[in-house]
Design an enzyme around this catalytic site. Structure first.
Site, PDB file in Angstrom:
ATOM      1  CG  HIS A 125      -2.340  -0.226   0.709  1.00 48.56           C
ATOM      2  ND1 HIS A 125      -2.163  -1.808   0.981  1.00 48.56           N
ATOM      3  CD2 HIS A 125      -3.128  -0.150   0.854  1.00 48.56           C
ATOM      4  CE1 HIS A 125      -3.659  -2.359   1.395  1.00 48.56           C
ATOM      5  NE2 HIS A 125      -4.556  -1.411   1.393  1.00 48.56           N
ATOM      6  CE  LYS A 143      -3.888  -0.523   4.769  1.00 43.79           C
ATOM      7  NZ  LYS A 143      -5.472   0.513   4.927  1.00 43.79           N
TER       8      LYS A 143
HETATM    9  N1  LIG Z   1     -12.553  -0.334   3.228  1.00 41.37           N
HETATM   10  C1  LIG Z   1     -11.890   0.259   2.278  1.00 41.37           C
HETATM   11  O1  LIG Z   1     -12.069  -0.491   1.085  1.00 41.37           O
HETATM   12  C2  LIG Z   1     -11.067   1.204   2.297  1.00 41.37           C
HETATM   13  C3  LIG Z   1     -10.723   1.293   1.372  1.00 41.37           C
HETATM   14  C4  LIG Z   1      -9.633   3.050   1.498  1.00 41.37           C
HETATM   15  C5  LIG Z   1      -9.260   3.211   2.941  1.00 41.37           C
HETATM   16  N2  LIG Z   1      -9.335   2.585   3.636  1.00 41.37           N
HETATM   17  C6  LIG Z   1      -9.202   3.370   5.455  1.00 41.37           C
HETATM   18  O2  LIG Z   1     -10.565   4.229   5.016  1.00 41.37           O
HETATM   19  C7  LIG Z   1      -9.371   5.096   5.521  1.00 41.37           C
HETATM   20  C8  LIG Z   1     -10.039   6.074   5.001  1.00 41.37           C
HETATM   21  O3  LIG Z   1      -8.721   6.524   4.440  1.00 41.37           O
HETATM   22  P1  LIG Z   1      -8.496   7.851   3.163  1.00 41.37           P
HETATM   23  O4  LIG Z   1      -7.543   7.120   2.342  1.00 41.37           O
HETATM   24  O5  LIG Z   1      -9.486   8.518   3.281  1.00 41.37           O
HETATM   25  O6  LIG Z   1      -7.236   8.341   4.124  1.00 41.37           O
HETATM   26  P2  LIG Z   1      -6.851   9.928   4.627  1.00 41.37           P
HETATM   27  O7  LIG Z   1      -6.289  10.492   5.406  1.00 41.37           O
HETATM   28  O8  LIG Z   1      -6.395  10.673   3.144  1.00 41.37           O
HETATM   29  O9  LIG Z   1      -8.190  10.610   4.805  1.00 41.37           O
HETATM   30  C9  LIG Z   1      -8.751   9.823   6.007  1.00 41.37           C
HETATM   31  C10 LIG Z   1      -9.636  11.758   6.657  1.00 41.37           C
HETATM   32  O10 LIG Z   1     -10.408  11.779   8.225  1.00 41.37           O
HETATM   33  C11 LIG Z   1     -10.306  12.198   8.979  1.00 41.37           C
HETATM   34  N3  LIG Z   1     -10.341  12.463  10.280  1.00 41.37           N
HETATM   35  C12 LIG Z   1      -9.707  12.130  11.294  1.00 41.37           C
HETATM   36  N4  LIG Z   1     -10.494  11.568  12.067  1.00 41.37           N
HETATM   37  C13 LIG Z   1     -12.200  12.068  12.083  1.00 41.37           C
HETATM   38  C14 LIG Z   1     -12.487  12.466  12.854  1.00 41.37           C
HETATM   39  N5  LIG Z   1     -13.086  12.281  14.255  1.00 41.37           N
HETATM   40  N6  LIG Z   1     -14.312  12.492  12.142  1.00 41.37           N
HETATM   41  C15 LIG Z   1     -14.284  12.989  11.119  1.00 41.37           C
HETATM   42  N7  LIG Z   1     -12.902  12.702  10.441  1.00 41.37           N
HETATM   43  C16 LIG Z   1     -11.813  11.942  10.460  1.00 41.37           C
HETATM   44  C17 LIG Z   1      -8.929  13.149   9.232  1.00 41.37           C
HETATM   45  O11 LIG Z   1      -8.616  14.788   9.377  1.00 41.37           O
HETATM   46  C18 LIG Z   1      -8.904  12.182   7.454  1.00 41.37           C
HETATM   47  O12 LIG Z   1      -9.184  13.719   6.901  1.00 41.37           O
HETATM   48  C19 LIG Z   1      -8.007   4.661   5.952  1.00 41.37           C
HETATM   49  O13 LIG Z   1      -7.966   3.255   7.527  1.00 41.37           O
HETATM   50  C20 LIG Z   1      -8.375   3.200   4.859  1.00 41.37           C
HETATM   51  O14 LIG Z   1      -7.125   2.623   5.364  1.00 41.37           O
HETATM   52  C21 LIG Z   1     -10.046   1.518   3.889  1.00 41.37           C
END
Ligand SMILES: NC(=O)c1ccc[n+]([C@@H]2O[C@H](COP(=O)([O-])OP(=O)(O)OC[C@H]3O[C@@H](n4cnc5c(N)ncnc54)[C@H](O)[C@@H]3O)[C@@H](O)[C@H]2O)c1
Length: 259
Positions: free
Chosen positions: A147, A151
């Site tokens: 990844h 991450k």
């Molecule tokens: N399940 C899936 O299919 C899948 C796919 C991709 C990513 N993910 C996961 O999703 C999550 C997010 O990924 P991303 O790439 O968007 O990350 P990212 O860091 O780009 O975005 C995460 C956002 O969440 C915000 N955040 C943090 N705490 C918060 C809160 N209490 N309330 C609201 N917002 C808050 C951060 O400020 C940030 O803007 C990660 O855990 C990643 O591993 C899952």
């Protein structure tokens, strides 16, 4: 549907684009940092997250935030009674707690470490392949994932699910070992290793290896779009199945409940 997005980072933005293209309305985008979110809340103020969702008039929530925030968000969101789709990874150890919360608050949550339809089919292929290959003791098996370097958790939630599917198919593997463990793996140990590099959206490989040859099964995501679309499909189906009575409220669901 009217959808509220909790977490407006890379995934939140992509989900907004997909949800709109699929005919939905995004009524709130909630974040602690992103300046373009409709609601900026203080980090750790989960009551404010729930309040913003409530005030938006949303009829469903999609949560993609951070492993350190997800449990606070789910504890605040699930009691609202709206269907909640959660994609944030890194909280598998707390699933029992969230399952209890769904039951006690009659709330509904669907979580998946990977919402891509292709990956959910990959899980089935891996389990079947592991079962077939386990009949031939000369083939060992291992799991590897890569990844992007932003991450926060490792191994990926998807790699853990791939490993669980391998162990479902191959009963001789009973334990997972991760990354560097400085000894030979025991016969019952399944090695799961992670690489963090550049901007890889997500690659998962299962190796079956014998002295004579090797089989590699790989799922390679090309972009985040597959995850984003899949999470919107999951919310659509979850809401529809609850309305139709084929799924009930008060439970924690997974993608396998949709397929
Ligand atoms: N399940 C899936 O299919 C899948 C796919 C991709 C990513 N993910 C996961 O999703 C999550 C997010 O990924 P991303 O790439 O968007 O990350 P990212 O860091 O780009 O975005 C995460 C956002 O969440 C915000 N955040 C943090 N705490 C918060 C809160 N209490 N309330 C609201 N917002 C808050 C951060 O400020 C940030 O803007 C990660 O855990 C990643 O591993 C899952």
């Amino acid at each position: 549907m009217k959808i509220a997005l909790v977490g407006y980072g890379k995934m939140g933005h992509m989900i907004e684009t997909c949800a709109k293209a699929m005919g939905h309305e995004v009524v709130a985008t909630i974040d602690v940092v992103s300046k373009d979110a409709s609601n900026l809340v203080a980090a750790g103020d989960y009551a404010a997250v729930a309040e913003a969702v409530k005030n938006s008039g949303a009829d469903g929530v999609i949560e993609f935030s951070h492993p350190t925030a997800v449990l606070g968000n789910l504890n605040a969101l699930i009691p609202l009674g709206l269907p909640v789709v959660c994609g944030t990874t890194g909280w598998a150890k707390s699933e029992a707690e969230i399952e209890k919360l769904c039951a006690s608050s009659n709330g509904t949550c669907m979580r998946s470490s990977n919402f891509s339809i292709g990956v959910n089919m990959f899980y089935k292929i891996v389990e079947e392949a592991a079962k077939i290959m386990s009949e031939y003791s000369e083939y060992d098996v291992a799991v590897w994932e890569a990844h992007h370097n932003q991450k926060a958790d490792s191994p990926s939630g998807t790699a853990l699910e791939v490993a669980r599917r391998v162990m479902n198919g191959n009963k001789s593997k009973t334990e997972m070992v991760f990354d560097a463990f400085h000894e030979k793996p025991k016969a019952n140990e399944l090695h799961v290793s992670s690489t963090r590099v550049g901007s890889v959206p997500g690659t998962h490989t299962v190796f079956f290896d014998s002295p004579a040859d090797s089989i590699e099964l790989t799922h390679r995501a090309r972009s985040r779009e597959g995850f984003a679309r899949g999470s919107v499909v999951a919310l659509e189906k979850l809401a529809a199945k609850i309305a139709a009575g084929s799924l009930s409220k008060g439970k924690l669901y997974g993608m396998s409940d949709l397929f």
